[in-house]
Design a protein around this motif. Structure first.
Motif, PDB file in Angstrom:
ATOM      1  N   VAL A  26     -25.696  69.352  45.095  1.00  0.00           N
ATOM      2  CA  VAL A  26     -26.418  69.951  43.980  1.00  0.00           C
ATOM      3  C   VAL A  26     -25.796  69.361  42.720  1.00  0.00           C
ATOM      4  O   VAL A  26     -24.585  69.513  42.514  1.00  0.00           O
ATOM      5  CB  VAL A  26     -26.259  71.494  43.962  1.00  0.00           C
ATOM      6  N   PRO A  27     -26.591  68.652  41.906  1.00  0.00           N
ATOM      7  CA  PRO A  27     -26.024  68.012  40.714  1.00  0.00           C
ATOM      8  C   PRO A  27     -25.258  69.031  39.866  1.00  0.00           C
ATOM      9  O   PRO A  27     -25.739  70.147  39.640  1.00  0.00           O
ATOM     10  CB  PRO A  27     -27.268  67.499  39.957  1.00  0.00           C
ATOM     11  N   GLY A  28     -24.067  68.644  39.464  1.00  0.00           N
ATOM     12  CA  GLY A  28     -23.289  69.498  38.568  1.00  0.00           C
ATOM     13  C   GLY A  28     -22.497  70.595  39.268  1.00  0.00           C
ATOM     14  O   GLY A  28     -21.889  71.426  38.606  1.00  0.00           O
ATOM     15  N   ARG A  29     -22.528  70.621  40.609  1.00  0.00           N
ATOM     16  CA  ARG A  29     -21.751  71.675  41.288  1.00  0.00           C
ATOM     17  C   ARG A  29     -20.804  71.050  42.297  1.00  0.00           C
ATOM     18  O   ARG A  29     -21.188  70.158  43.050  1.00  0.00           O
ATOM     19  CB  ARG A  29     -22.693  72.644  42.017  1.00  0.00           C
ATOM     20  N   ASP A  30     -19.582  71.538  42.320  1.00  0.00           N
ATOM     21  CA  ASP A  30     -18.639  71.026  43.313  1.00  0.00           C
ATOM     22  C   ASP A  30     -18.266  72.114  44.327  1.00  0.00           C
ATOM     23  O   ASP A  30     -17.315  71.978  45.088  1.00  0.00           O
ATOM     24  CB  ASP A  30     -17.389  70.429  42.642  1.00  0.00           C
ATOM     25  N   LEU A 320     -31.396  79.811  45.140  1.00  0.00           N
ATOM     26  CA  LEU A 320     -30.170  79.609  45.932  1.00  0.00           C
ATOM     27  C   LEU A 320     -29.475  78.311  45.512  1.00  0.00           C
ATOM     28  O   LEU A 320     -28.251  78.270  45.375  1.00  0.00           O
ATOM     29  CB  LEU A 320     -30.494  79.590  47.428  1.00  0.00           C
ATOM     30  N   LEU A 321     -30.270  77.266  45.283  1.00  0.00           N
ATOM     31  CA  LEU A 321     -29.681  75.995  44.825  1.00  0.00           C
ATOM     32  C   LEU A 321     -28.926  76.196  43.517  1.00  0.00           C
ATOM     33  O   LEU A 321     -27.833  75.643  43.332  1.00  0.00           O
ATOM     34  CB  LEU A 321     -30.777  74.955  44.602  1.00  0.00           C
ATOM     35  N   SER A 322     -29.495  76.998  42.633  1.00  0.00           N
ATOM     36  CA  SER A 322     -28.836  77.231  41.335  1.00  0.00           C
ATOM     37  C   SER A 322     -27.501  77.953  41.533  1.00  0.00           C
ATOM     38  O   SER A 322     -26.640  77.926  40.667  1.00  0.00           O
ATOM     39  CB  SER A 322     -29.747  78.035  40.399  1.00  0.00           C
ATOM     40  N   GLN A 323     -27.342  78.601  42.695  1.00  0.00           N
ATOM     41  CA  GLN A 323     -26.073  79.253  43.039  1.00  0.00           C
ATOM     42  C   GLN A 323     -25.183  78.328  43.886  1.00  0.00           C
ATOM     43  O   GLN A 323     -24.167  78.758  44.411  1.00  0.00           O
ATOM     44  CB  GLN A 323     -26.321  80.528  43.849  1.00  0.00           C
ATOM     45  N   GLY A 324     -25.650  77.105  44.106  1.00  0.00           N
ATOM     46  CA  GLY A 324     -24.874  76.163  44.921  1.00  0.00           C
ATOM     47  C   GLY A 324     -25.083  76.339  46.416  1.00  0.00           C
ATOM     48  O   GLY A 324     -24.347  75.770  47.212  1.00  0.00           O
ATOM     49  N   VAL A 325     -26.086  77.119  46.810  1.00  0.00           N
ATOM     50  CA  VAL A 325     -26.345  77.361  48.237  1.00  0.00           C
ATOM     51  C   VAL A 325     -27.574  76.550  48.671  1.00  0.00           C
ATOM     52  O   VAL A 325     -28.677  76.761  48.155  1.00  0.00           O
ATOM     53  CB  VAL A 325     -26.591  78.866  48.514  1.00  0.00           C
ATOM     54  N   ILE A 326     -27.360  75.621  49.605  1.00  0.00           N
ATOM     55  CA  ILE A 326     -28.463  74.758  50.040  1.00  0.00           C
ATOM     56  C   ILE A 326     -29.041  75.257  51.358  1.00  0.00           C
ATOM     57  O   ILE A 326     -28.356  75.271  52.384  1.00  0.00           O
ATOM     58  CB  ILE A 326     -27.999  73.300  50.234  1.00  0.00           C
ATOM     59  N   THR A 327     -30.302  75.672  51.326  1.00  0.00           N
ATOM     60  CA  THR A 327     -31.008  76.026  52.554  1.00  0.00           C
ATOM     61  C   THR A 327     -32.075  74.963  52.787  1.00  0.00           C
ATOM     62  O   THR A 327     -32.144  73.979  52.053  1.00  0.00           O
ATOM     63  CB  THR A 327     -31.643  77.426  52.443  1.00  0.00           C
TER      64      THR A 327
END
Ligand SMILES: *Cc1c(COP(=O)(O)O)cnc(C)c1O
Length: 366
Positions: A26-30, A320-327
């Motif tokens: 996710v761009p910008g999240r580590d 969820l992506l905005s929270q760094g969670v990829i489903t």
């Protein structure tokens, strides 16, 4: 540019929509939590990890082409004859090889509406006709499947439990299907998630009893070795013979072979992974129901979470992506109103739940 060259792909190739793997960044999240590819959150056991590392010390030597060390380990642990086992670079390779060997122009490859994407892709790559059979409420319907069989059928693929639905059919149903398969065809039972079902043999008994059934298994899911690309088939002797003619002799690298042999013997790690998955899966299923989010009872290591509409599923996925969670979105599985989420570890499940809870709350507030 010289335009006199115009190489043409074989029939079927241009119809393929390339497989898109689960997202991983996710761009910008580590602090990304990857719940998009049904990987084991515990990874492999120590023995498998050590075996892979050891094998990496001699990269200049070709790996074994008969995979005997791994096949012996699989045969001993599963109680199967070693000569009935063929290993592939993931079960994906075995799916592709079966299509190449048994299906081609004029032949049909049958699978279900929400069946694994590689069945269609491999059928098309072989020039065969893919046939997707409707399911009933996300469960294989044996009557509709039987009705789709004909003298053009070459292969019938069933994942049991199925991905991405997580649902499963009984041994009685599978036996009836094996009876209904035309003499020109093979029934392929894909047991990628078989280890998540206690006391389930993935169809191995049926393979031993008949000449027209093949079982596929993988080291990518419960064994936690997806990156090393190892799968295996248990098949009748003539099918093994064909697979061994067509597969590359060095289709699996030594780290994968060594890690897989250690992994299959590590029954504690399998039990630990299954037990954790079962516990967290049923809790998450109930917690989501509390949010008004439905999911079928899953027999695998993921939940298919249903929403009111495709737009709502898309919004949940994005939130969820905005929270760094990829489903995983599953539009291409004919399930546009659902997302598939792998069962993570304790913290992972909590993070998924928190993400979905804040999604629901935001909706209600908005
Ligand atoms: C993940 C999966 C596979 C296997 O993948 P490989 O990594 O190629 O072994 C096979 N079938 C289904 C249904 C799967 O979900």
């Amino acid at each position: 540019m010289d335009r006199t060259f115009s190489p043409q792909p074989n029939p079927g190739i241009l119809e393929i929509s390339p497989y898109v793997g689960g997202g991983s960044t996710v761009p910008g999240r580590d602090d990304v939590l990857k719940l998009s590819s049904n990987e084991n959150p515990l990874g492999p056991g120590d023995a498998a990890r050590d075996a892979a590392r050891d094998a990496l010390r001699i990269p200049e030597v070709y790996p074994a082409s008969d995979h005997l060390h791994l096949r012996t380990a699989i045969a001993e642990v599963h109680g199967l004859p070693v000569e009935g086992i063929v290993c592939g670079a993931g079960s994906d390779e075995l799916i592709a090889l079966l299509c190449r060997i048994y299906a081609g122009p004029g032949g049909e490859v049958v699978f279900t509406e929400h069946g694994f994407a590689m069945y269609r892709i491999s059928a098309q790559a072989a020039g065969a006709e893919p046939v997707a059979v409707p399911e009933r409420d996300r469960v294989l319907d044996p009557d509709q499947l039987a009705a789709a069989l004909s003298d053009r059928t070459r292969l019938v693929f069933i994942a049991n439990p199925n991905n991405p639905t997580g649902t499963m059919v009984s041994e009685t149903v599978v036996r009836k299907l094996a009876d209904a398969i035309p003499p020109t065809a093979l029934l392929v039972l894909d047991g990628a998630y078989a280890e998540y079902v206690e006391e389930f043999d993935g169809g191995a008994t049926l393979v031993g009893e008949r000449g027209n059934v093949v079982m596929l298994r993988t080291f990518s899911k419960i064994h936690g070795l997806a990156s090393l690309r190892v799968g295996w088939a248990y098949a009748p002797p003539d099918v093994c013979d064909m697979l061994n003619r067509v597969r590359g002799p060095f289709n699996i690298g030594a780290p994968g072979l060594a890690a897989a042999a250690a992994a299959v013997r590590d029954r504690d790690h399998v039990t630990r992974s299954r037990t954790m998955n079962t516990r967290l899966r049923s809790r998450l299923h109930q917690q989501l129901a509390g949010l008004g989010l439905e999911s079928d009872v899953s027999m695998a290591n993921f939940l298919l979470i249903r929403f009111e509409s495709p737009a709502e599923a898309g919004a949940a996925h994005s939130h969820l992506l905005s929270q760094g969670v990829i489903t995983r979105r599953v539009d291409e599985y004919n399930l546009p109103s659902a997302i598939r989420a792998t069962i993570g570890d304790e913290a992972g499940c909590r993070r998924l739940f928190d993400g979905l809870e804040s999604f629901r709350n935001r909706r209600e507030a908005g």
